[in-house]
Enzyme design. Structure first.
Site, PDB file in Angstrom:
ATOM      1  N   HIS A   1      10.577  -3.868   5.371  1.00 17.96           N
ATOM      2  CA  HIS A   1      11.133  -2.436   5.221  1.00 17.96           C
ATOM      3  C   HIS A   1      11.352  -1.913   6.438  1.00 17.96           C
ATOM      4  O   HIS A   1      10.327  -1.924   7.462  1.00 17.96           O
ATOM      5  CB  HIS A   1      10.244  -1.535   4.108  1.00 17.96           C
ATOM      6  CG  HIS A   1       8.988  -1.522   4.657  1.00 17.96           C
ATOM      7  ND1 HIS A   1       8.114  -2.215   4.887  1.00 17.96           N
ATOM      8  CD2 HIS A   1       8.488  -0.022   4.747  1.00 17.96           C
ATOM      9  CE1 HIS A   1       6.698  -1.518   5.298  1.00 17.96           C
ATOM     10  NE2 HIS A   1       7.222  -0.229   5.164  1.00 17.96           N
TER      11      HIS A   1
ATOM     12  N   GLU B   1       3.936  -4.273   9.505  1.00 16.96           N
ATOM     13  CA  GLU B   1       2.823  -4.130   9.129  1.00 16.96           C
ATOM     14  C   GLU B   1       2.122  -5.583   8.201  1.00 16.96           C
ATOM     15  O   GLU B   1       0.991  -5.568   8.220  1.00 16.96           O
ATOM     16  CB  GLU B   1       2.418  -2.934   8.527  1.00 16.96           C
ATOM     17  CG  GLU B   1       3.319  -2.676   6.889  1.00 16.96           C
ATOM     18  CD  GLU B   1       3.254  -1.374   6.421  1.00 16.96           C
ATOM     19  OE1 GLU B   1       3.091  -0.388   7.204  1.00 16.96           O
ATOM     20  OE2 GLU B   1       3.267  -1.279   5.091  1.00 16.96           O
TER      21      GLU B   1
ATOM     22  N   HIS C   1       0.809  -1.320   0.129  1.00 11.86           N
ATOM     23  CA  HIS C   1      -0.075  -0.061   0.002  1.00 11.86           C
ATOM     24  C   HIS C   1       1.137   1.256   0.055  1.00 11.86           C
ATOM     25  O   HIS C   1       0.336   2.480   0.413  1.00 11.86           O
ATOM     26  CB  HIS C   1      -1.001   0.000   1.107  1.00 11.86           C
ATOM     27  CG  HIS C   1      -0.529   0.014   2.417  1.00 11.86           C
ATOM     28  ND1 HIS C   1      -0.913  -0.692   3.622  1.00 11.86           N
ATOM     29  CD2 HIS C   1       0.674   0.767   3.108  1.00 11.86           C
ATOM     30  CE1 HIS C   1      -0.048  -0.279   4.709  1.00 11.86           C
ATOM     31  NE2 HIS C   1       0.891   0.518   4.396  1.00 11.86           N
TER      32      HIS C   1
ATOM     33  N   HIS D   1      -1.860   6.397   8.617  1.00  9.09           N
ATOM     34  CA  HIS D   1      -0.291   6.893   8.646  1.00  9.09           C
ATOM     35  C   HIS D   1      -0.204   8.204   9.286  1.00  9.09           C
ATOM     36  O   HIS D   1       0.530   9.101   8.868  1.00  9.09           O
ATOM     37  CB  HIS D   1       0.457   6.682   7.499  1.00  9.09           C
ATOM     38  CG  HIS D   1       0.499   5.339   6.859  1.00  9.09           C
ATOM     39  ND1 HIS D   1      -0.617   4.665   6.478  1.00  9.09           N
ATOM     40  CD2 HIS D   1       1.374   4.353   6.760  1.00  9.09           C
ATOM     41  CE1 HIS D   1      -0.023   3.448   5.859  1.00  9.09           C
ATOM     42  NE2 HIS D   1       0.853   3.465   6.174  1.00  9.09           N
TER      43      HIS D   1
END
Lengths: 281, 133
Positions: free
Chosen positions: A193, A240, A12, A59
């Site tokens: 990441h 996530e 995403h 976020h």
């Protein structure tokens, strides 16, 4: 009754949305990543889910850090995208299904998942980019959407196992809805990441592929890891990927994998696409 | 009063955004969150120092923001997603911010990432079942 017809996983990240906006999805850097969605597009075109439930993390658009619900579900007729501070043009608003959402919230809370119910919910890139990459851009989106937000930003986060169990409860919630609608669940985010710290820039291909295999064949391998163990391998932001387990939990014990695709790097991340259907029991 | 230790504290080069960091960087994150609104961005640009005062930043944090010390802001515990609302419109990407931790340029950082592409198809073929066009 409502039926779960399948589950999808997808990245995403903001760069994916930018690539769509800039029309560069067929350029060298992006081509292999975007082409890997073609079988998912064909499946969506054939199966035409009425509603997709998008599991994502906010976020810093809808939720600030003053209130960080562990699990939140949109319960509105419509969800708007908005400027996240970068001045990007918001997408067309997304059509929800308030009745279905409230049923899901009631069922989940009955099953002891104490959801935060949201009658207004701005959806950020974590929600928008998965819908865009699956459906392309539209002024009127061809599918109803329900945002399901998981806190993967401000620790303590829910465990991977808790996410899987939420998915199991979501299955029961969906399948107890009286309307005959077809539902797909989209698990977004990841894969490995890390954006900050001296270790920024890690991508662990082997770990990502192990997670993809686990999500298909043996979710316990993934969900029995602690968040610290996952962060050690996948990075602070790679955590996530636990949201994929919400999708996986909703599909039941066994699944058929119709498509799997992995690419790295996409921006800072490894990016995995899965298309799964529940296997006949 | 003591901050609880965590099993992720020992992961090298890794700072987990937990209560301790969220608490100490709260005003910084709140200031950057306000940048979701264009009017707030303009108000900041007109007088950064006054805008920091409005959000109750400590003198140290205020200096970091006024000087646009992005690495310092991250080291102060700010969440990267919130810093992005400040640095990205100023031409500094999240990758550049990550690179700063290692003292390398954004281009060098991206080069390192691109190396992950090498041998990927072979690795996936070995795994089996992956789409490859």
């Amino acid at each position: 009754m409502a039926k779960i017809i399948g589950g999808v996983t997808t990245s995403h990240i903001p760069a994916v949305g930018n690539a769509i906006s800039d029309g560069v999805t067929q350029e060298h850097y992006w081509k292999r990543f975007f082409d890997g969605y073609q079988p998912v597009h064909a499946w969506l075109d054939e199966k035409k889910p009425d509603v997709i439930i998008v599991v994502y993390n906010d976020h810093g658009l809808n939720f600030f850090l003053d209130k960080a619900p562990t699990f939140a579900i949109g319960c509105a007729d419509q969800y708007e995208n908005a400027d996240e501070g970068w001045g990007l043009k918001p997408t067309a608003p997304f059509t929800g299904d308030a009745q279905f959402s409230w049923h899901l919230a009631e069922s989940l809370i009955e099953q002891e998942f104490d959801m935060c119910t949201c009658q207004e919910m701005l959806v950020d890139h974590g929600f928008v980019n998965p819908v865009r990459v699956l459906y392309g851009d539209h002024e009127h989106w061809p599918v109803k959407t329900i945002p399901l937000a998981v806190n993967t930003v401000q620790h303590p986060l829910p465990s991977a196992k808790r996410c899987f169990k939420l998915g199991q409860a979501l299955k029961q919630a969906i399948e107890s809805y009286p309307e005959d609608i077809n539902v797909a669940v989209v698990g977004t985010g990841g894969m490995s990441h890390q954006l900050q710290g001296e270790r920024a820039g890690i991508i662990d291909v082997d770990y990502d592929l192990a997670c993809m295999d686990s999500v298909i064949n043996d979710p316990a391998w993934f969900y029995n890891q602690s968040n610290a163990e996952i962060i050690e391998k996948a990075g602070t932001e790679g955590i996530e990927t636990i949201m994929w387990l919400v999708m996986r939990g909703a599909l039941g014990d066994k699944v058929n994998c119709l498509h799997k695709h992995y690419h790295a790097p996409i921006s800072n991340t490894g990016a995995g696409v899965l298309l799964l259907e529940a296997a006949d029991e | 009063m003591v901050w609880q230790a965590h099993d992720y504290d020992d992961i090298p080069g890794t700072y987990v955004f937990d209560g301790q960091r969220a608490h100490s960087s709260y005003a910084l994150n709140k200031l950057f969150y306000s940048f979701n609104t264009e009017a707030c961005r303009k108000e900041f640009d007109a007088d950064p120092a006054a805008y920091c005062d409005k959000f109750g930043l400590s003198p140290e944090h205020k200096q970091l923001v006024v000087e646009q010390d992005f690495l310092g802001i991250l080291r102060a515990g700010t969440n990267i997603y919130y810093l992005a609302k400040f640095c990205v419109p100023r031409g500094v990407t999240v990758q550049d911010a990550g690179a700063a931790f290692q003292g390398i340029s954004g281009d060098e950082f991206r080069e390192t990432l691109l190396k992950k592409r090498e041998g990927l198809e072979e690795r996936l073929a070995q795994e089996g079942g992956y789409w490859n066009g």
